[in-house]
Design an enzyme around this catalytic site. Structure first.
Site, PDB file in Angstrom:
ATOM      1  CG  HIS A   7      -2.318   0.408   0.992  1.00 32.14           C
ATOM      2  ND1 HIS A   7      -2.937   0.399  -0.243  1.00 32.14           N
ATOM      3  CD2 HIS A   7      -3.268   0.858   1.860  1.00 32.14           C
ATOM      4  CE1 HIS A   7      -4.178   0.822  -0.122  1.00 32.14           C
ATOM      5  NE2 HIS A   7      -4.401   1.108   1.146  1.00 32.14           N
ATOM      6  CG  ASN A  63      -9.110   4.847   4.614  1.00 32.66           C
ATOM      7  OD1 ASN A  63      -8.494   4.346   3.677  1.00 32.66           O
ATOM      8  ND2 ASN A  63      -9.712   4.120   5.516  1.00 32.66           N
ATOM      9  CG  ASP A 118      -1.964   0.405  -3.388  1.00 33.01           C
ATOM     10  OD1 ASP A 118      -2.180   1.579  -3.037  1.00 33.01           O
ATOM     11  OD2 ASP A 118      -2.663  -0.548  -2.998  1.00 33.01           O
ATOM     12  CG  ASN A 154     -10.950   2.910   1.221  1.00 34.47           C
ATOM     13  OD1 ASN A 154     -12.012   2.972   0.626  1.00 34.47           O
ATOM     14  ND2 ASN A 154     -10.663   1.937   2.067  1.00 34.47           N
TER      15      ASN A 154
END
Length: 187
Positions: free
Chosen positions: A20, A66, A91, A112
């Site tokens: 991530h 997020n 990613d 997100n």
């Protein structure tokens, strides 16, 4: 001419080597190649590099994935960045490991970080460089997968793939979105 290049990831040592955080890693490579360090700024770590007469503001949001949109919106306003000069590096589980896909707009694809950016900007009209992290996970285990570290085989190939993605970022600023897409998509 100024560009805002945003690498998505999560702050903290526990996330440093996860899939991530590839956006952070690509921006770290750009800074390393220019012998420039990130400095703590509002909502994120920031660095500035020059490339072919252009100024690239590199941003690693420290808001967690997020909430990335808050940092992007702030730095676009702070630096007076035109939307067409924004590039988000992130990613993508729908691409094979190391594959690059650059687009000028599009959906958040369930990501997100991109969802937060679209909410804060009010549209999906911004460029993004998606770096494939593969999708070798069981159904319902997507979050665990992207928050896990690279496999040994991936880690060995990662340095060259990050270099290629870094070149694509510089190309975006130097020759524009369309030409960069032609040169790097699928590579």
């Amino acid at each position: 001419m100024k560009y805002l290049i945003v690498g998505l990831g999560n702050p903290g040592d526990e996330y440093a080597y996860t899939r991530h955080n590839i956006g952070f890693k690509i921006l770290d490579a750009l800074c390393g190649a220019s012998n420039i360090a990130f400095k703590q700024g509002r909502h994120g770590d920031v660095a500035e590099i020059k490339h072919k007469g252009r100024t690239l503001i590199l941003l690693k949001p420290m808001t967690f994935m997020n909430l990335s949109g808050k940092a992007v919106q702030h730095w676009m306003q702070q630096e007076k960045i035109n939307p067409e000069n924004l590039l988000i590096v992130t990613d993508d589980i729908s691409l094979p490991f190391g594959t690059i896909r650059i687009r000028g707009n599009g959906s958040d694809g369930g990501h997100n970080g991109l969802k937060s950016i679209q909410e804060h900007l009010g549209n999906d009209q911004y460029a993004r460089l998606r770096f494939g992290v593969g999708n070798d996970f069981e159904r319902g285990r997507q979050a665990d997968y992207v928050l896990s570290e690279w496999s040994t085989q991936e880690a060995l190939a990662l340095k060259l793939r990050i270099k290629k993605a870094s070149e694509a970022v510089l190309s975006f600023a130097a020759i524009g979105l369309s030409h960069t897409m032609s040169l790097y998509n699928g590579k």
